[in-house]
Design a protein around this motif. Structure first.
Motif, mmCIF file in Angstrom:
data_model
loop_
_atom_site.group_PDB
_atom_site.id
_atom_site.type_symbol
_atom_site.label_atom_id
_atom_site.label_comp_id
_atom_site.label_asym_id
_atom_site.label_seq_id
_atom_site.Cartn_x
_atom_site.Cartn_y
_atom_site.Cartn_z
ATOM 1 N N VAL A 35 -2.014 12.952 5.734
ATOM 2 C CA VAL A 35 -2.294 11.685 5.070
ATOM 3 C C VAL A 35 -2.838 10.669 6.066
ATOM 4 O O VAL A 35 -2.312 10.531 7.170
ATOM 5 C CB VAL A 35 -0.998 11.134 4.420
ATOM 6 C CG1 VAL A 35 -1.203 9.747 3.850
ATOM 7 C CG2 VAL A 35 -0.494 12.079 3.355
ATOM 8 N N VAL A 92 4.940 17.499 -7.007
ATOM 9 C CA VAL A 92 3.625 17.162 -6.450
ATOM 10 C C VAL A 92 2.747 18.397 -6.250
ATOM 11 O O VAL A 92 1.555 18.266 -5.995
ATOM 12 C CB VAL A 92 3.709 16.340 -5.139
ATOM 13 C CG1 VAL A 92 4.431 15.033 -5.373
ATOM 14 C CG2 VAL A 92 4.332 17.122 -4.008
ATOM 15 N N ALA A 105 1.808 4.472 -5.242
ATOM 16 C CA ALA A 105 0.608 3.819 -5.775
ATOM 17 C C ALA A 105 -0.496 4.818 -6.140
ATOM 18 O O ALA A 105 -1.422 4.463 -6.867
ATOM 19 C CB ALA A 105 0.083 2.797 -4.767
ATOM 20 N N ARG A 106 -0.400 6.051 -5.676
ATOM 21 C CA ARG A 106 -1.373 7.082 -6.054
ATOM 22 C C ARG A 106 -1.335 7.380 -7.552
ATOM 23 O O ARG A 106 -2.270 7.917 -8.098
ATOM 24 C CB ARG A 106 -1.079 8.399 -5.335
ATOM 25 C CG ARG A 106 -1.369 8.418 -3.879
ATOM 26 C CD ARG A 106 -0.982 9.781 -3.346
ATOM 27 N NE ARG A 106 -1.477 10.010 -2.006
ATOM 28 C CZ ARG A 106 -1.268 11.137 -1.337
ATOM 29 N NH1 ARG A 106 -0.579 12.127 -1.893
ATOM 30 N NH2 ARG A 106 -1.751 11.277 -0.124
ATOM 31 N N GLY A 107 -0.200 7.085 -8.176
ATOM 32 C CA GLY A 107 -0.019 7.436 -9.584
ATOM 33 C C GLY A 107 0.771 8.727 -9.688
ATOM 34 O O GLY A 107 1.446 9.151 -8.749
ATOM 35 N N GLU A 108 0.662 9.351 -10.844
ATOM 36 C CA GLU A 108 1.430 10.582 -11.075
ATOM 37 C C GLU A 108 0.896 11.729 -10.245
ATOM 38 O O GLU A 108 -0.299 11.804 -10.017
ATOM 39 C CB GLU A 108 1.395 10.937 -12.563
ATOM 40 C CG GLU A 108 2.104 9.920 -13.432
ATOM 41 C CD GLU A 108 3.555 9.688 -13.029
ATOM 42 O OE1 GLU A 108 4.230 10.610 -12.536
ATOM 43 O OE2 GLU A 108 4.021 8.559 -13.196
ATOM 44 N N THR A 157 -2.930 6.831 6.668
ATOM 45 C CA THR A 157 -2.127 5.712 6.189
ATOM 46 C C THR A 157 -2.250 4.510 7.118
ATOM 47 O O THR A 157 -2.522 4.663 8.298
ATOM 48 C CB THR A 157 -0.638 6.123 6.060
ATOM 49 O OG1 THR A 157 0.089 5.024 5.515
ATOM 50 C CG2 THR A 157 -0.043 6.525 7.389
ATOM 51 N N TRP A 162 3.424 11.373 -7.963
ATOM 52 C CA TRP A 162 4.168 10.649 -6.930
ATOM 53 C C TRP A 162 4.918 9.453 -7.508
ATOM 54 O O TRP A 162 6.032 9.166 -7.088
ATOM 55 C CB TRP A 162 3.231 10.188 -5.805
ATOM 56 C CG TRP A 162 2.633 11.316 -5.045
ATOM 57 C CD1 TRP A 162 3.142 11.926 -3.934
ATOM 58 C CD2 TRP A 162 1.406 11.981 -5.333
ATOM 59 N NE1 TRP A 162 2.307 12.942 -3.527
ATOM 60 C CE2 TRP A 162 1.225 12.990 -4.359
ATOM 61 C CE3 TRP A 162 0.431 11.830 -6.315
ATOM 62 C CZ2 TRP A 162 0.132 13.839 -4.347
ATOM 63 C CZ3 TRP A 162 -0.663 12.676 -6.307
ATOM 64 C CH2 TRP A 162 -0.808 13.673 -5.327
ATOM 65 N N ALA A 163 4.305 8.759 -8.462
ATOM 66 C CA ALA A 163 4.921 7.552 -9.024
ATOM 67 C C ALA A 163 6.294 7.851 -9.617
ATOM 68 O O ALA A 163 7.222 7.050 -9.469
ATOM 69 C CB ALA A 163 4.002 6.935 -10.081
ATOM 70 N N GLU A 184 1.155 17.765 3.284
ATOM 71 C CA GLU A 184 -0.235 17.313 3.329
ATOM 72 C C GLU A 184 -0.427 16.407 4.535
ATOM 73 O O GLU A 184 0.519 15.849 5.066
ATOM 74 C CB GLU A 184 -0.622 16.588 2.042
ATOM 75 C CG GLU A 184 0.126 15.291 1.797
ATOM 76 C CD GLU A 184 -0.342 14.568 0.547
ATOM 77 O OE1 GLU A 184 -1.561 14.454 0.337
ATOM 78 O OE2 GLU A 184 0.529 14.096 -0.223
ATOM 79 N N GLU A 223 2.875 3.496 -0.684
ATOM 80 C CA GLU A 223 1.491 3.984 -0.762
ATOM 81 C C GLU A 223 1.406 5.245 -1.607
ATOM 82 O O GLU A 223 0.487 5.399 -2.412
ATOM 83 C CB GLU A 223 0.941 4.297 0.631
ATOM 84 C CG GLU A 223 0.489 3.105 1.419
ATOM 85 C CD GLU A 223 -0.172 3.512 2.738
ATOM 86 O OE1 GLU A 223 -0.368 4.726 3.005
ATOM 87 O OE2 GLU A 223 -0.501 2.594 3.513
ATOM 88 N N LEU A 224 2.361 6.147 -1.413
ATOM 89 C CA LEU A 224 2.350 7.390 -2.182
ATOM 90 C C LEU A 224 2.606 7.109 -3.658
ATOM 91 O O LEU A 224 1.942 7.683 -4.528
ATOM 92 C CB LEU A 224 3.378 8.372 -1.619
ATOM 93 C CG LEU A 224 3.092 8.875 -0.203
ATOM 94 C CD1 LEU A 224 4.278 9.660 0.337
ATOM 95 C CD2 LEU A 224 1.824 9.710 -0.150
#
Length: 87
Positions: A26, A19, A42-45, A28, A47-48, A24, A39-40
């Motif tokens: 956040v 990452v 769902a941020r995409g790469e 939430t 994190w995905a 960080e 949730e993390l």
């Protein structure tokens, strides 16, 4: 729906490398550590991939080992890290 609140999220080892940061702050609405992880993700790469449900990821809340159902509250510190092996 839960009102969003602020927490600190820390990343360790290979997750930190993926990452690109050690921690960080956040905003939430997640009520559990599992919901925060989702949730993390769902941020995409990236994190995905590094937090995906298919990967073994350990989690701690306020420096105590925890699990997905552990409740999350404002001001908490959540930490994600891969399993540690020794040898």
């Amino acid at each position: 729906m839960t009102t969003p609140f602020t927490i600190t999220v820390r990343y360790f080892a290979s997750i930190r490398e993926a990452v690109g940061m050690g921690q960080e702050t956040v905003q939430t609405g997640a009520t559990t550590l599992g919901a925060l992880r989702d949730e993390l993700i769902a941020r995409g790469e990236p994190w995905a991939t590094c937090l995906s449900r298919g990967r073994a990821v350990r989690v701690a809340l306020d420096q105590t080992m925890a699990h997905d159902a552990t409740p999350l509250a404002a001001g908490a510190e959540a930490a994600f890290f891969p399993p540690v092996t020794g040898g």
